[in-house]
Design an enzyme around this catalytic site. Structure first.
Site, PDB file in Angstrom:
ATOM      1  CG  LEU A 270       4.531  69.107  49.340  1.00 45.57           C
ATOM      2  CD1 LEU A 270       3.973  68.759  47.958  1.00 45.57           C
ATOM      3  CD2 LEU A 270       3.911  68.187  50.382  1.00 45.57           C
ATOM      4  CG  ASN A 271       5.855  72.523  54.750  1.00 48.17           C
ATOM      5  OD1 ASN A 271       6.700  72.984  54.030  1.00 48.17           O
ATOM      6  ND2 ASN A 271       5.313  73.244  55.702  1.00 48.17           N
ATOM      7  CG  ASP A 272       1.705  73.646  55.907  1.00 53.78           C
ATOM      8  OD1 ASP A 272       2.385  72.675  56.257  1.00 53.78           O
ATOM      9  OD2 ASP A 272       1.543  74.645  56.622  1.00 53.78           O
TER      10      ASP A 272
ATOM     11  NE  ARG B 284       3.347  79.076  61.931  1.00 54.49           N
ATOM     12  CZ  ARG B 284       4.097  79.116  63.031  1.00 54.49           C
ATOM     13  NH1 ARG B 284       4.619  80.247  63.451  1.00 54.49           N
ATOM     14  NH2 ARG B 284       4.306  78.011  63.726  1.00 54.49           N
ATOM     15  CG  ASP B 285      -0.296  79.017  59.229  1.00 56.14           C
ATOM     16  OD1 ASP B 285       0.651  79.446  58.557  1.00 56.14           O
ATOM     17  OD2 ASP B 285      -0.165  78.174  60.138  1.00 56.14           O
TER      18      ASP B 285
ATOM     19  CD  GLN C 278       4.661  77.057  53.124  1.00 58.61           C
ATOM     20  OE1 GLN C 278       5.654  77.274  53.779  1.00 58.61           O
ATOM     21  NE2 GLN C 278       4.026  77.995  52.437  1.00 58.61           N
TER      22      GLN C 278
ATOM     23  CD  GLU D 186       2.430  75.103  63.070  1.00 65.00           C
ATOM     24  OE1 GLU D 186       3.403  75.825  62.845  1.00 65.00           O
ATOM     25  OE2 GLU D 186       2.422  73.894  62.776  1.00 65.00           O
TER      26      GLU D 186
HETATM   27  C1  FRU Z   1       2.596  74.068  59.353  1.00 60.30           C
HETATM   28  C2  FRU Z   1       3.485  75.296  59.231  1.00 60.30           C
HETATM   29  C3  FRU Z   1       2.672  76.563  59.173  1.00 60.30           C
HETATM   30  C4  FRU Z   1       3.591  77.491  58.462  1.00 60.30           C
HETATM   31  C5  FRU Z   1       4.251  76.587  57.465  1.00 60.30           C
HETATM   32  C6  FRU Z   1       5.664  76.927  57.122  1.00 60.30           C
HETATM   33  O1  FRU Z   1       3.214  72.906  58.897  1.00 60.30           O
HETATM   34  O2  FRU Z   1       4.419  75.341  60.289  1.00 60.30           O
HETATM   35  O3  FRU Z   1       2.236  77.034  60.419  1.00 60.30           O
HETATM   36  O4  FRU Z   1       2.931  78.559  57.843  1.00 60.30           O
HETATM   37  O5  FRU Z   1       4.204  75.288  58.017  1.00 60.30           O
HETATM   38  O6  FRU Z   1       6.155  76.073  56.115  1.00 60.30           O
END
Ligand code: FRU
Length: 482
Positions: free
Chosen positions: A45-47, A175-176, A63, A229
């Site tokens: 898992l991330n964001d 992005r984002d 994520q 980011e």
């Molecule tokens: C931040 C990031 C975002 C990107 C996402 C990809 O952790 O790098 O900039 O959209 O993770 O998983």
């Protein structure tokens, strides 16, 4: 130019996920699984993404790479909660199944209007080949829109912007997205890296959410990192803030000690104007594992922040959970507020009080010890505070010495050692301990340390010691009633 491989279909993703389902028991029986944090059912898992409230339900997407605890092409995982204590898992909601997002449905956010939730996110595409550096070539970052009314069923994806719609001096890293409405106009912010390796947030404007025109970019005069980011625009009590995660900033004493940073600029910007002011950058967290937070407003009007309890490209690890098939978690949800000095501060959401059982309240003078489980909340309210040492868990110490507050987890941090900050006085500390995490809120959340921690998790005697200390300590066991 197109990604050379055909993207996998949603069905292929489901089939692939199924193959890994037998790992769920192994993941669930890992002693480092947490009790009251959102964590991936398996894999990586991330964001946090697309945070929103629909009716009584809070939707938390993230994520997610269910088939690899070390990450990879990301989907959007999906959990739902009504109380921020019990989380219900749902099927992943957004899949990298189109030519616009074939190498990852990257981060994005939700914007609500008339009962429809517009999810704008980044579609990541990487071309195959050895000739690319993936910064100025070989990559696409597309703004994609998909709409939902219920948080579960999403409309067909639409491509809203691609790299050629971004300013000419931008690299492929833009992005984002996050949407802001002002008057009759919509604004989109995106984190960006330009061709000279300067980080910024680009701002677009639209009348209809579908057609966007570049307005300006928020950045510092001197370069402050090569990439920013995950931007969030936050307005509280009439004060504006721009939260960003700058990459490529050198450590400066106790500041910027992590591989990448997460913090905010006070912002002064009247939408429509071509000018703005950014104040001084302030770190949102002082621990080892906090990045890519997302803020959303719930129906009560609270600005709720949830972060990824992780750090990209860190020199420490979570091998202890990776070997059991999972990695990372989200932070506890926190409500943002503005202090008298105009700073952003964080307090754990009210709802988390429902975790409390067995309150113990003790006054202390100079010294105190209290036996704890590993799942606890402690509040220390100081009447008098000078230097002190607070032993929290096996080999986790919070020390306050000559105006420096240090969290030291050297012997149980899987490579994490110490992090600190200069603070004039310490008035209160509030700590949440879960199986493999610590979240420490100091001076009503003006300073926060968030970290993963890997110790034996045996019962422990928490000790507070100092020469000139007095105050009250409250202890709670934290448990979840099913
Ligand atoms: C931040 C990031 C975002 C990107 C996402 C990809 O952790 O790098 O900039 O959209 O993770 O998983």
């Amino acid at each position: 130019m197109q990604a050379e491989k055909k993207p996998m279909t949603k069905k292929q993703y489901f089939d692939k996920c199924k193959k890994f389902d037998n790992l769920r028991n192994k993941v669930a029986s890992d002693p480092y699984r947490m009790k009251f944090h959102l964590q991936p059912p398996l894999g990586w898992l991330n964001d946090p993404n697309g945070l929103c409230q629909i009716g009584s339900q809070y939707h938390i997407y993230f994520q997610y790479t269910p088939f690899n605890p070390n990450g990879g092409t990301g989907l959007w995982g999906h959990m739902v909660t009504e109380d921020f204590i019990h989380y219900e898992e749902h099927e992943p909601s957004i899949f990298p199944d189109s030519s616009w997002d074939a190498n990852g449905a990257y981060s994005g956010s939700a914007y609500e209007e008339n009962g429809e939730y517009y999810f704008f996110y980044t579609g990541n595409v990487k071309y195959e080949g050895e000739e690319y550096n993936y910064i100025t070539d070989g990559r696409e970052q597309n703004v994609i829109l998909t709409i939902t009314k219920d948080g579960y069923n999403f409309s067909k994806k639409q491509l809203i912007m691609t790299n050629s719609d971004f300013p000419e001096d931008m690299s492929k890293h833009v992005r984002d997205p996050q949407i802001i409405k002002r008057g009759n106009h919509y604004y989109m912010i995106l984190g960006a890296r330009d061709l000279s390796d300067k980080g910024s947030v680009v701002l677009f404007k639209s009348n209809d959410l579908y057609h966007w025109k570049y307005e300006l970019r928020f950045t510092t005069q001197d370069v402050f990192g090569y990439m920013w980011e995950c931007p969030n625009y936050v307005e509280i009590d009439g004060k504006q803030f721009l939260i960003v995660c700058p990459q490529g900033i050198k450590q400066n004493g106790l500041d910027y000690a992590n591989a990448h940073q997460c913090g905010y600029f006070p912002l002064n910007y009247k939408f429509e104007d071509k000018t703005y002011q950014l104040g001084e950058f302030c770190q949102l967290d002082r621990g080892f594992d906090f990045y890519a937070p997302q803020v959303f407003k719930d129906h009560k009007g609270r600005n709720i922040l949830i972060g990824w309890m992780g750090m990209p490209e860190s020199d420490y690890n979570n091998d202890k959970t990776v070997k059991n098939g999972w990695q990372h978690a989200l932070s506890l949800p926190r409500e943002l507020y503005v202090t008298e000095e105009g700073k952003l501060a964080q307090k754990p959401l009210e709802e988390l009080k429902k975790l409390r059982t067995n309150e113990k309240k003790m006054e202390f003078n100079n010294e105190l010890s209290v036996s704890t489980s590993i799942w606890f909340e402690i509040h220390v309210d100081f009447e008098v505070s000078r230097d002190f040492v607070l032993k929290l868990r096996e080999s986790a110490e919070l020390r306050y010495e000559e105006g420096i507050l240090t969290l030291d987890i050297t012997s149980c941090g899987s490579g994490r050692k110490h992090r600190g900050i200069a603070i004039k006085t310490i008035e209160d500390i509030r700590i949440f301990s879960d199986s493999s995490s610590l979240e420490i809120f100091v001076n009503r959340g003006e300073v926060v340390f968030t970290t993963r921690i890997y110790d034996s998790m045996e019962e422990f005697s928490c000790e507070l010691k100092g020469e000139y200390l007095s105050g009250v300590l409250k202890y709670y066991d934290l448990t979840i009633e099913k």
